[in-house]
Scaffold this motif. Structure first.
Motif, short mmCIF file in Angstrom:
data_model
loop_
_atom_site.label_atom_id
_atom_site.label_comp_id
_atom_site.label_asym_id
_atom_site.label_seq_id
_atom_site.Cartn_x
_atom_site.Cartn_y
_atom_site.Cartn_z
N GLU A 163 -2.23 4.68 -4.42
CA GLU A 163 -1.55 3.49 -4.91
C GLU A 163 -0.08 3.56 -4.53
O GLU A 163 0.47 4.64 -4.34
CB GLU A 163 -1.69 3.38 -6.44
N ARG A 164 0.55 2.38 -4.45
CA ARG A 164 1.94 2.34 -4.01
C ARG A 164 2.87 3.02 -5.01
O ARG A 164 3.97 3.44 -4.64
CB ARG A 164 2.38 0.88 -3.81
N SER B 194 0.85 -1.19 0.00
CA SER B 194 0.00 0.00 0.00
C SER B 194 0.88 1.24 0.00
O SER B 194 2.10 1.17 -0.25
CB SER B 194 -0.90 0.00 1.24
N ARG C 28 -2.45 -3.38 0.90
CA ARG C 28 -3.56 -2.50 0.52
C ARG C 28 -4.82 -2.85 1.33
O ARG C 28 -5.54 -1.95 1.79
CB ARG C 28 -3.84 -2.65 -0.98
#
Length: 332
Positions: free
Chosen positions: A273-274, A187, A194
């Motif tokens: 988002e990562r 995450s 996530r």
């Protein structure tokens, strides 16, 4: 041939070193330990988080010490405030330890423990705010029976639920719910997955909605009580209006501060988002830490009993003019 390989390796290393930080996939992960912590400058965001943690730890350590060493501050209200201060104190220490370990020790196990410690501490802080809200509601809704043994029992139940649930959420990354073996599941806060940060964000929204609902009911009770007092005296005085307005303003400040601090980070946990630049995570996480910095001011330092204890602590010669008399939670 060997000399050519050496030159090519040197050129490759130079090119990689010249790349901007946002083009390096490892730099997008927040709260991640560096493999070579002493080879690069300290991230200013990490410095700000560490400074925030230092202020949080100092503020709340004073509150915990006052409540612990003052026998008169052992009512349910102050027990819950002490729980909040303890959670924020641990969160501040966690931010400091995260900074130290990030730039001194490179170990995935320590990283997991540190992140889990922060998750548990901040969760306990938010849950303690909900517990204080519930206590305030019952102090107004059941004012006649509030100071009873039953009140102390449900306070203990809330404390067990608060710290038990927080500990469970903090242990999840340590017990295996992390993305160390599956980087694609990471995450915005590595090594949390996530799904993990989604669970934390949803938990926050549930707590926030419960607090919003309870404070709305508290506001209605306060307004109704002020109206009944005014009717009994056969006229509305300015003092009643001012008291009601002050109470509503206080509730608005409490909810506004809590929401402004945590909502940006909770929302970003759901939509981020990562691959996004780490600056977005830092920019939303830093204000969230400010809530733990403001909590002792709202819930502790504004209280007259704690103010007197502060005078005694820092000015040993201070003598109170009247005996300690704990105020009801609705006045804190």
């Amino acid at each position: 041939m060997n000399e050519t390989l050496v030159v090519n390796d040197s050129l490759t290393a130079a090119v990689e070193a010249a790349l901007p930080s946002h083009e390096s996939p490892d730099m997008n992960a927040t709260l991640e330990l560096s493999k070579a912590p002493l080879d690069f400058a300290i991230n200013p965001w990490d410095i700000m988080l560490c400074m925030s943690g230092t202020v949080i730890a100092c503020e709340n350590a004073i509150v915990v010490a006052i409540i612990f060493y003052t026998p008169t501050l052992r009512t349910p209200m102050f027990v819950l405030i002490g729980s909040l201060a303890t959670a924020d104190l641990l969160a501040g220490l966690g931010l400091i330890l995260n900074f130290v370990f990030q730039y001194v020790i490179s170990d995935e196990t320590i990283n997991l423990i540190t992140v889990g410690f922060l998750v548990a501490s901040f969760t306990a802080s938010i849950s303690s705010l909900l517990a204080i809200t519930v206590d305030r509601y019952f102090s107004l809704y059941n004012a006649l029976t509030y100071f009873s043994e039953k009140t102390l029992q449900y306070v203990h139940v809330m404390l067990v639920g608060t710290w038990g649930g927080s500990l469970c959420l903090g242990l999840l990354p340590v017990l295996g719910w992390n993305c160390l073996n599956e980087p694609q599941s990471c995450s915005i806060v590595r090594p949390l997955t996530r799904s993990n940060v989604t669970l934390l964000a949803i938990s926050f929204f549930v707590i926030f909605m419960l607090m919003l609902m309870l404070y709305f009911k508290i506001c209605k009770i306060v307004c109704r009580h002020a109206h009944q007092i005014a009717l009994q005296q056969h006229f509305f005085t300015t003092s009643h209006y001012v008291a009601t307005k002050k109470g509503v303003s206080t509730l608005a400040i409490i909810l506004g501060t809590f929401g402004a601090s945590w909502l940006p980070f909770a929302i970003y946990c759901l939509v981020g988002e990562r691959e996004y630049p780490s600056v977005y995570t830092y920019a939303t996480l830093l204000p969230a830490t400010y809530n733990s910095m403001i909590n002792p001011i709202i819930y502790a330092y504004r209280n007259a009993d704690i103010q007197r204890s502060l005078y005694v602590l820092f000015c040993g010669c201070f003598k109170a003019n009247r005996a300690y008399c704990s105020r009801s939670p609705s006045e804190v």
